[in-house]
Design a protein around this motif. Structure first.
Motif, PDB file in Angstrom:
ATOM      1  N   UNK A   1       0.831  -1.202   0.000  1.00 54.95           N
ATOM      2  CA  UNK A   1       0.000   0.000   0.000  1.00 54.95           C
ATOM      3  C   UNK A   1       0.870   1.258   0.000  1.00 54.95           C
ATOM      4  N   UNK A   2       1.877   1.265   0.877  1.00 55.14           N
ATOM      5  CA  UNK A   2       2.768   2.418   0.968  1.00 55.14           C
ATOM      6  C   UNK A   2       3.539   2.590  -0.340  1.00 55.14           C
ATOM      7  N   UNK A   3       4.043   1.504  -0.889  1.00 55.29           N
ATOM      8  CA  UNK A   3       4.812   1.578  -2.145  1.00 55.29           C
ATOM      9  C   UNK A   3       3.965   2.192  -3.261  1.00 55.29           C
ATOM     10  N   UNK A   4       2.725   1.762  -3.369  1.00 58.24           N
ATOM     11  CA  UNK A   4       1.838   2.290  -4.415  1.00 58.24           C
ATOM     12  C   UNK A   4       1.527   3.760  -4.189  1.00 58.24           C
ATOM     13  N   UNK A   5       1.272   4.146  -2.946  1.00 61.51           N
ATOM     14  CA  UNK A   5       0.937   5.542  -2.641  1.00 61.51           C
ATOM     15  C   UNK A   5       2.119   6.477  -2.897  1.00 61.51           C
ATOM     16  N   UNK A   6       3.336   6.004  -2.639  1.00 62.86           N
ATOM     17  CA  UNK A   6       4.506   6.860  -2.846  1.00 62.86           C
ATOM     18  C   UNK A   6       4.636   7.299  -4.306  1.00 62.86           C
ATOM     19  N   UNK A   7       4.136   6.505  -5.223  1.00 60.08           N
ATOM     20  CA  UNK A   7       4.191   6.880  -6.639  1.00 60.08           C
ATOM     21  C   UNK A   7       3.366   8.133  -6.910  1.00 60.08           C
TER      22      UNK A   7
END
Length: 166
Positions: free
Chosen positions: A69-75
């Motif tokens: 979730x965090x990885x996707x949001x950082x984009x």
């Protein structure tokens, strides 16, 4: 006994190591985002990227899903992404912020993050999310049409419930 000057030095080394770990976590999350988007987990026989992470790196499913979730949001959040990349913001704080951040408010949240502890920032983000939820009107007619609870009395005295809710 360690002298106080040595303790100060030790404290600085600990903070430096933590910043390096956060920067390495950024690299891990960027790679994870790319692996997920390319379907690397599927090509290796997993049903989801979280399942693959659970198998391959021994994370719990909850930890795997949260990292994804965090990885996707950082984009979507370049300022927060850059702060983690530089080790200027901890993963703990990034995890909290990415639950509520948008491109419009990320600079403000980032400023809050620099002045708050991890637990204070968690509280700020939880309260922010609650205020946003309370202020939003549900997508009126569409949501109301979709929500329902149905009760059906069965012949054997049992009750069957069917529900579609937020």
């Amino acid at each position: 006994m360690i002298m106080s000057v040595d303790l100060e030095s030790l404290g600085e080394r600990i903070a430096t190591h933590a910043a390096h770990l956060d920067a390495a976590t950024h690299t891990l999350l960027a790679d994870l985002r790319e692996f997920d988007a390319a379907g690397g987990w599927y090509k290796q026989g997993a049903h989801s990227c979280a399942e693959w992470l659970s198998w391959r790196v021994s994370w719990s499913m909850g930890t795997a899903r949260e990292h994804l979730r965090v990885a996707r949001r950082l984009a979507e959040l370049p300022l927060i992404d850059d702060a983690l990349r530089r080790g200027a913001l901890s993963y703990c704080k990034v995890r909290a912020i990415t639950r509520v951040a948008t491109p419009a408010n990320e600079a403000t949240l980032l400023e809050d993050a620099h002045h708050a502890t991890g637990s204070q920032l968690e509280r700020i983000c939880r309260k922010y999310a609650a205020v946003v939820r309370a202020s939003k009107e549900p997508e009126e007619a569409y949501d109301r049409e979709r929500r329902y609870v149905r009760r059906q009395d069965l012949d054997d005295g049992m009750v069957k419930l069917e529900a579609v809710l937020h």
